[in-house]
Design a protein around this motif. Structure first.
Motif, PDB file in Angstrom:
ATOM      1  N   GLU A  43       0.615  -1.147  -0.157  1.00 48.00           N
ATOM      2  CA  GLU A  43      -0.425  -0.250   0.255  1.00 48.00           C
ATOM      3  C   GLU A  43       0.813   1.245   0.136  1.00 48.00           C
ATOM      4  OE1 GLU A  43      -2.683  -0.090   3.294  1.00 48.00           O
ATOM      5  OE2 GLU A  43      -3.928  -2.190   1.899  1.00 48.00           O
ATOM      6  N   ASP A  99     -12.284   0.311  -3.437  1.00 41.28           N
ATOM      7  CA  ASP A  99     -13.531  -0.030  -2.582  1.00 41.28           C
ATOM      8  C   ASP A  99     -13.779   1.266  -3.110  1.00 41.28           C
ATOM      9  OD1 ASP A  99     -11.939  -1.520  -1.639  1.00 41.28           O
ATOM     10  OD2 ASP A  99     -10.546   0.131  -0.241  1.00 41.28           O
ATOM     11  N   SER A 105     -10.094   5.887   2.942  1.00 44.44           N
ATOM     12  CA  SER A 105      -8.581   4.844   3.502  1.00 44.44           C
ATOM     13  C   SER A 105     -10.399   3.478   3.805  1.00 44.44           C
ATOM     14  CB  SER A 105      -8.057   5.025   3.846  1.00 44.44           C
ATOM     15  OG  SER A 105      -8.371   5.576   5.175  1.00 44.44           O
ATOM     16  N   ARG A 106     -10.165   2.635   4.648  1.00 41.35           N
ATOM     17  CA  ARG A 106     -11.026   1.458   5.231  1.00 41.35           C
ATOM     18  C   ARG A 106     -11.562   2.383   6.114  1.00 41.35           C
ATOM     19  NH1 ARG A 106     -10.181  -4.103   2.584  1.00 41.35           N
ATOM     20  NH2 ARG A 106     -10.784  -3.663   0.383  1.00 41.35           N
ATOM     21  N   ASP A 107     -10.492   2.596   7.150  1.00 40.42           N
ATOM     22  CA  ASP A 107     -10.482   2.901   8.344  1.00 40.42           C
ATOM     23  C   ASP A 107     -10.328   4.856   8.882  1.00 40.42           C
ATOM     24  OD1 ASP A 107      -8.049   3.606   7.129  1.00 40.42           O
ATOM     25  OD2 ASP A 107      -6.330   2.872   8.849  1.00 40.42           O
ATOM     26  N   GLU A 108     -10.617   4.848   7.372  1.00 43.36           N
ATOM     27  CA  GLU A 108     -11.287   6.918   7.197  1.00 43.36           C
ATOM     28  C   GLU A 108      -9.832   6.837   8.296  1.00 43.36           C
ATOM     29  OE1 GLU A 108     -14.921   6.802   9.259  1.00 43.36           O
ATOM     30  OE2 GLU A 108     -15.765   6.027   7.648  1.00 43.36           O
ATOM     31  N   GLN A 109      -8.689   6.978   7.922  1.00 47.32           N
ATOM     32  CA  GLN A 109      -7.697   7.657   8.237  1.00 47.32           C
ATOM     33  C   GLN A 109      -6.704   8.317   7.665  1.00 47.32           C
ATOM     34  OE1 GLN A 109      -7.095   7.976  11.847  1.00 47.32           O
ATOM     35  NE2 GLN A 109      -8.482   6.586  11.781  1.00 47.32           N
ATOM     36  N   ASP A 110      -7.384   7.881   6.217  1.00 53.53           N
ATOM     37  CA  ASP A 110      -6.641   8.310   4.883  1.00 53.53           C
ATOM     38  C   ASP A 110      -7.331   9.074   4.112  1.00 53.53           C
ATOM     39  OD1 ASP A 110      -4.018   8.520   6.331  1.00 53.53           O
ATOM     40  OD2 ASP A 110      -4.123   6.087   5.287  1.00 53.53           O
TER      41      ASP A 110
END
Length: 604
Positions: A520, A532, A570-575
């Motif tokens: 990644e 995604d 991103s999936r963790d909503e951090q980026d």
């Protein structure tokens, strides 16, 4: 809140007291908590126990093994989805036929109901495992008040009926029988499958017993039809040489002829003629004169436009044959194939030229007989009687009740050729003679029905436009499929080349390890986020969003590389990244180019 926690703790302590520990083993609660199906919910009278079968493994038998019969204590599962129209005998017969031990299912054999009132349901003895095809059928009514920019899912694919027809033809073309008694190889053809549903040996139209097979060529991999004439002995080599003239006849209304040879591949002296193969086709006799059925459609009249189309198509075939200096001699209902809706092809051409090479009449006489055979064929279809040759006058009177004067006049011209030639008449009678034997040819026929030829051509052009429209839909689908293939090849790719520190050879234990270059980072990361964004979107409640229009729009924009910006999270909503389709396409092409270079040793 504290009282609730105390109550929950007390409940957990009471549940723990019910479990006794003895030498490290755990004794569960009483049988009142075991999962036993209720007799009220699953009545034993409604569902029958299913027979035990082994798991299907390709290349192994699907039959029950003897080990299962030796285990009487194996619990029998309840089949809640049992078909009420299938009994155990039918199921065992069908499953047993999957390994070739019994009669195989044939796509060319008409289905026969085996149970009472089964004509209203799908034939239970003909289904196969796995299913032939899975269609995305358009269920429910379609919206007619859609806006110009709106599209339904069915607009992106070919119609379901055309897709099903093509699937059926492909299934019939690829069908083979493993336990066939036919020869394994005939010249350069293999995988023979009999196309005749009649196994009785008798005289055919050609005067010899005849069978038709489909086979695959080892030269080009294409599928051909082999017509075998059993018991024929070649006495003159010129008969095979003269057959080469049929290879040069090229017409859309004729089944293409490729080769002819003799041999003893079937255990006797046989003549084999190789032609094109048209899967799931039927002849005119099977379509208009079905055998073994009650004549309930006695009042059914074949439309006159269909009969005009027959005349035009067969006239086109005869024109190509006669201009090559040959004669068809096979204008009969059993030798004319119907490959699609009202689409005719003349079959069996050239076979009689080999069989009757020694006693051949004049070609001009045979060409006139072709026209008479055409007239008798069309008249027999019009009156729904294959034996009109015995009394053509009465048959014409019957046809006159349902068809126009012009159609009857055309049949009379075909059935009653002039007796004399124009050269045999005196100059005074030549002007009074409406037609002569010299004008009795297929060119005169097509000139007299030129308007019907134009109508048939117009219908063919409309059909071509419709098929071109369907093909354009699949063209876009193919472009998006190639794009999706490249994306899945690039994303989350493991490392397949790892070198050891002590040698330059590849260490097999280090293969398929995560690659630092394909993790990644870089453009691979926002390609993963773009995937995604396209396929894994959710709404504000966390529910998946299944929007085909969104997927197709994003893929088309990526393929075009537009300057529109999108937000990637991103999936963790951090980026969160802001990128345009143009930048994503640039990184996508760069990653694909790197993969292409690594896949070719000469370019490394």
């Amino acid at each position: 809140m504290r009282s609730h926690r105390k109550a929950l703790a007390c409940r957990q302590r009471r549940q723990q007291r019910r479990v006794s520990h003895h030498e490290g083993s755990v004794t569960p609660a009483g049988s009142s908590h075991s999962k036993v199906p209720s007799n009220e919910f699953v009545p034993s009278q409604a569902f029958q126990p299913a027979q035990q079968f082994n798991e299907f493994v390709p290349g192994q038998s699907f039959l029950p093994q003897p080990q299962i019969a030796q285990q009487p204590n194996v619990p029998t599962p309840i089949n809640a989805f049992a078909d009420p129209f299938l009994n155990q005998q039918t199921i065992q017969h069908t499953i047993a036929g999957l390994d070739g031990s019994q009669a195989q299912f044939s796509a060319f054999q008409p289905s026969v109901p085996t149970l009472p009132n089964q004509s209203y349901y799908q034939d239970t003895t003909g289904f196969k495992h796995p299913l032939n095809y899975h269609l995305s059928a358009a269920v429910g009514p379609r919206r007619d008040n859609m806006q110009p920019y709106e599209r339904a899912s069915a607009d992106f694919f070919i119609p379901d009926d055309l897709r099903e027809e093509l699937h059926k033809k492909a299934d019939a073309a690829l069908q083979t029988f493993a336990n066939s008694t036919l020869p394994q190889q005939v010249e350069h053809f293999h995988s023979l499958v009999a196309l005749d549903t009649n196994n009785q040996k008798g005289q055919s139209f050609f005067g010899y017993p005849s069978w038709v097979y489909k086979a695959t060529s080892m030269k080009d991999g294409h599928i051909y039809a082999l017509r075998r004439i059993a018991g024929f002995r070649l006495t003159n080599e010129q008969a095979i040489t003269s057959f080469n003239a049929w290879k040069r006849v090229n017409s859309a209304s004729i089944v293409k002829v490729h080769d002819a040879f003799t041999g003893k591949m079937f255990g006797d002296s046989s003549l084999v003629v190789v032609t094109d193969y048209h899967p799931l086709s039927q002849n005119l006799a099977e379509k208009h004169f079905p055998q073994g059925r009650t004549n309930r459609s006695g009042n059914h009249v074949v439309p006159e436009n269909d009969l005009w189309g027959y005349i035009v198509q067969l006239g086109n075939a005869l024109k190509a044959i006669h201009e090559a200096g040959l004669a068809a001699k096979t204008v009969t209902a059993s030798k004319i194939l119907v490959t699609s809706k009202n689409r005719l092809r003349l079959n069996g051409c050239g076979v009689l030229d080999i069989l009757q090479y020694e006693q051949r009449p004049q070609t001009t006489e045979l060409q006139r007989m072709d026209l008479q055979d055409l007239g008798r064929l069309i008249l027999s279809i019009a009156v729904r009687n294959p034996s009109v040759g015995q009394n053509t006058e009465k048959a014409l009177q019957l046809a006159h009740r349902a068809y126009s004067e012009r159609f009857i006049a055309c049949l009379q011209w075909l059935l009653s050729p002039p007796v004399t030639s124009r050269d045999d008449l005196s100059p005074a009678h030549q002007s009074n003679q409406p037609s002569s034997l010299d004008e009795y040819n297929v060119t005169t026929l097509l000139n007299n029905i030129a308007d019907k030829v134009i109508s048939t051509l117009d219908s063919a052009l409309h059909c071509e436009d419709e098929l071109t429209n369907y093909l354009s839909r699949e063209l876009e689908n193919g472009r998006l499929f190639r794009l999706l293939t490249k994306i899945n090849v690039i994303l989350e790719r493991p490392e397949s080349v790892a070198t050891s520190s002590s040698s330059t050879t590849t260490n097999p234990s280090l293969l398929n390890q995560p690659s630092s270059a394909w993790s990644e980072t870089g453009e691979r990361y926002y390609l993963k986020l773009f995937r995604d964004y396209v396929f894994h979107q959710v709404d504000h409640n966390g529910r998946p969003v299944l929007d085909l229009g969104h997927i197709i729009t994003c893929l088309n924009k990526l393929d075009a590389g537009v300057d529109e910006n999108i937000q990637l999270v991103s999936r963790d909503e951090q980026d969160m990244l802001i990128a345009s389709y143009k930048e994503i396409k640039r990184g996508f092409e760069s990653a694909w180019a790197e993969l292409s270079k690594a896949s070719t040793p000469s370019r490394r």
